[in-house]
Write a protein that holds these residues in place. Structure first.
Motif, PDB file in Angstrom:
ATOM      1  N   GLN A 180     -38.626   7.756   4.836  1.00 16.42           N
ATOM      2  CA  GLN A 180     -38.576   7.263   6.124  1.00 16.42           C
ATOM      3  C   GLN A 180     -38.873   5.915   6.784  1.00 16.42           C
ATOM      4  N   ARG A 181     -39.870   5.257   6.114  1.00 15.27           N
ATOM      5  CA  ARG A 181     -40.090   4.025   6.436  1.00 15.27           C
ATOM      6  C   ARG A 181     -39.020   3.021   6.075  1.00 15.27           C
ATOM      7  N   GLU A 182     -38.524   3.183   4.834  1.00 14.44           N
ATOM      8  CA  GLU A 182     -37.309   2.346   4.535  1.00 14.44           C
ATOM      9  C   GLU A 182     -35.920   2.616   5.566  1.00 14.44           C
ATOM     10  N   VAL A 183     -35.673   3.929   5.922  1.00 20.94           N
ATOM     11  CA  VAL A 183     -34.568   4.127   6.554  1.00 20.94           C
ATOM     12  C   VAL A 183     -34.683   3.696   8.048  1.00 20.94           C
ATOM     13  N   LYS A 184     -36.121   3.733   8.531  1.00 20.03           N
ATOM     14  CA  LYS A 184     -36.366   3.378   9.848  1.00 20.03           C
ATOM     15  C   LYS A 184     -36.218   1.960   9.740  1.00 20.03           C
ATOM     16  N   LYS A 185     -36.715   1.180   8.869  1.00 27.37           N
ATOM     17  CA  LYS A 185     -36.573  -0.449   8.831  1.00 27.37           C
ATOM     18  C   LYS A 185     -35.093  -0.647   8.970  1.00 27.37           C
ATOM     19  N   GLN A 186     -34.257  -0.131   8.094  1.00 25.12           N
ATOM     20  CA  GLN A 186     -32.936  -0.564   8.222  1.00 25.12           C
ATOM     21  C   GLN A 186     -32.266  -0.276   9.520  1.00 25.12           C
ATOM     22  N   LEU A 187     -32.343   0.907  10.361  1.00 29.87           N
ATOM     23  CA  LEU A 187     -32.186   1.297  11.575  1.00 29.87           C
ATOM     24  C   LEU A 187     -32.638   0.337  12.656  1.00 29.87           C
ATOM     25  N   ASP A 188     -33.713  -0.282  12.421  1.00 27.69           N
ATOM     26  CA  ASP A 188     -34.328  -1.113  13.451  1.00 27.69           C
ATOM     27  C   ASP A 188     -33.591  -2.465  13.199  1.00 27.69           C
ATOM     28  N   GLU A 189     -32.867  -2.582  12.171  1.00 26.16           N
ATOM     29  CA  GLU A 189     -32.159  -4.018  11.861  1.00 26.16           C
ATOM     30  C   GLU A 189     -30.921  -3.792  12.512  1.00 26.16           C
ATOM     31  N   PHE A 190     -30.506  -2.712  12.751  1.00 24.85           N
ATOM     32  CA  PHE A 190     -29.132  -2.214  13.129  1.00 24.85           C
ATOM     33  C   PHE A 190     -28.952  -2.074  14.858  1.00 24.85           C
ATOM     34  N   ASP A 191     -28.321  -3.036  15.236  1.00 23.86           N
ATOM     35  CA  ASP A 191     -28.397  -2.814  16.669  1.00 23.86           C
ATOM     36  C   ASP A 191     -26.609  -3.366  17.172  1.00 23.86           C
ATOM     37  N   SER A 192     -26.696  -3.462  18.415  1.00 22.44           N
ATOM     38  CA  SER A 192     -25.381  -3.447  18.872  1.00 22.44           C
ATOM     39  C   SER A 192     -25.355  -4.104  20.400  1.00 22.44           C
ATOM     40  N   ASN A 193     -24.590  -5.235  20.735  1.00 25.01           N
ATOM     41  CA  ASN A 193     -24.583  -5.899  22.163  1.00 25.01           C
ATOM     42  C   ASN A 193     -23.590  -4.981  22.949  1.00 25.01           C
ATOM     43  N   ILE A 194     -22.813  -4.216  22.510  1.00 23.95           N
ATOM     44  CA  ILE A 194     -21.865  -3.554  23.315  1.00 23.95           C
ATOM     45  C   ILE A 194     -22.106  -1.937  23.860  1.00 23.95           C
ATOM     46  N   LEU A 195     -23.272  -1.332  22.868  1.00 21.22           N
ATOM     47  CA  LEU A 195     -23.781   0.190  23.056  1.00 21.22           C
ATOM     48  C   LEU A 195     -25.219   0.236  23.221  1.00 21.22           C
ATOM     49  N   ASN A 196     -25.633   1.206  23.788  1.00 22.65           N
ATOM     50  CA  ASN A 196     -26.984   1.542  24.036  1.00 22.65           C
ATOM     51  C   ASN A 196     -27.258   2.531  22.905  1.00 22.65           C
ATOM     52  N   ILE A 197     -28.133   2.323  21.869  1.00 20.92           N
ATOM     53  CA  ILE A 197     -28.394   3.076  20.754  1.00 20.92           C
ATOM     54  C   ILE A 197     -29.847   3.395  20.503  1.00 20.92           C
ATOM     55  N   LYS A 198     -30.065   4.737  20.333  1.00 18.25           N
ATOM     56  CA  LYS A 198     -31.487   5.152  20.172  1.00 18.25           C
ATOM     57  C   LYS A 198     -31.399   5.879  18.836  1.00 18.25           C
ATOM     58  N   LYS A 199     -32.399   5.629  17.939  1.00 24.61           N
ATOM     59  CA  LYS A 199     -32.577   6.142  16.564  1.00 24.61           C
ATOM     60  C   LYS A 199     -33.902   6.595  16.372  1.00 24.61           C
ATOM     61  N   GLU A 200     -33.747   7.857  15.557  1.00 28.58           N
ATOM     62  CA  GLU A 200     -34.859   8.734  15.358  1.00 28.58           C
ATOM     63  C   GLU A 200     -34.997   9.063  14.154  1.00 28.58           C
ATOM     64  N   VAL A 201     -36.000   8.984  13.333  1.00 26.44           N
ATOM     65  CA  VAL A 201     -35.927   9.237  11.768  1.00 26.44           C
ATOM     66  C   VAL A 201     -37.419  10.196  11.722  1.00 26.44           C
TER      67      VAL A 201
END
Length: 270
Positions: A223-244
């Motif tokens: 969970q920590r590793e997946v959350k870390k990768q998703l926290d580094e994934f972002d966009s300047n054209i979409l609003n993104i919400k992530k849950e792990v």
């Protein structure tokens, strides 16, 4: 004494409905909007009050999307010398992301989540074309307000590398987008029944809603590793919400959505 009834042409009613739909885009559920758009598209392509003409149907193939495996077909029918209705259906089967450099500029993706993705798309776009000048139907410079529904499917994965094992978390889902805009272009008659349509540009703006998930059991380290990768994934054209959590990954998108339509199409009139 009988009152005289006022007759409203069918095509005028449908034009009114299109503008009502532009207002309706901000309300109702996604399913209701999609049903309304489908009915609207079929309706404007079968307007019973259309002017009877010889060879009044024009079917077109957009050449540019073929380079990325996308098939885009259009059907156009004149109402009079200066007005027509046009409908576009576009489909792309799941394949690698096209124009990766553009995606990389729009997303922060240090872990190559999008680089591993398979991407598919379907869209339907009804429009009304206003031809300017004194030329015959389906010829010349035009202005075309339109609405567009697009469905994008994405399949990708997040890789978890630990010292003693390698784990992949698959993620898939769809994004739905509703937009409205205005296109400008020019259409030429090349031969007796052959036409060339250049939609120069068609900016559009609206909103999107997407859900992507990967349901798989994850321990605390994963969970920590997946959350870390998703926290580094972002966009300047979409609003993104992530849950792990221990049950997997959920990603949701929402907010505004924009795009640009363009085309170079060859058509046959019959």
């Amino acid at each position: 004494m009988l009152k005289k009834q006022i007759y409203t042409p069918n095509h005028a009613i449908w034009i009114k409905n299109i503008f009502q739909y532009l207002c309706y885009l901000n309300f109702g559920t996604t399913t209701m909007k999609l049903r309304y758009l489908a009915v609207l598209t079929v309706g404007i392509c079968t307007i019973p009050g259309l002017k009877a003409q010889e060879k009044s149907n024009l079917i077109k193939l957009n050449l540019w999307p073929l380079a990325v495996g996308n098939i885009s077909l259009e059907y156009e029918r004149p109402i009079n010398e200066h007005l027509s209705i046009n409908g576009t259906v576009s489909y792309r089967p799941d394949a690698s992301l096209p124009f990766k450099s553009l995606w990389e500029s729009a997303f922060d993706d240090d872990n190559n989540i999008l680089g591993e993705a398979k991407f598919g798309a379907f869209s339907i776009t009804p429009e009304i074309r206003f031809y300017l000048g004194n030329k015959k139907a389906l010829k010349g410079f035009y202005i075309a307000p339109f609405v567009k529904y697009a469905n994008y499917s994405v399949h990708t994965k997040i890789t978890v590398d630990e010292s003693n094992y390698h784990r992949e978390v698959p993620i898939s889902g769809t994004l739905n987008a509703f937009t409205a805009g205005v296109a400008v272009g020019n259409q030429w008659r090349l031969g007796q029944n052959i036409y060339l349509d250049w939609r120069i540009i068609g900016p559009n703006y609206g909103f999107n809603h997407g859900t992507f998930s990967g349901k798989t059991s994850l321990n605390a380290d994963e969970q920590r590793e997946v959350k870390k990768q998703l926290d580094e994934f972002d966009s300047n054209i979409l609003n993104i919400k992530k849950e792990v959590n221990a049950e997997g990954v959920t990603i949701r998108t929402s907010g505004p959505f924009a795009g640009i339509r363009t085309a170079l199409s060859v058509g046959y009139r019959f």
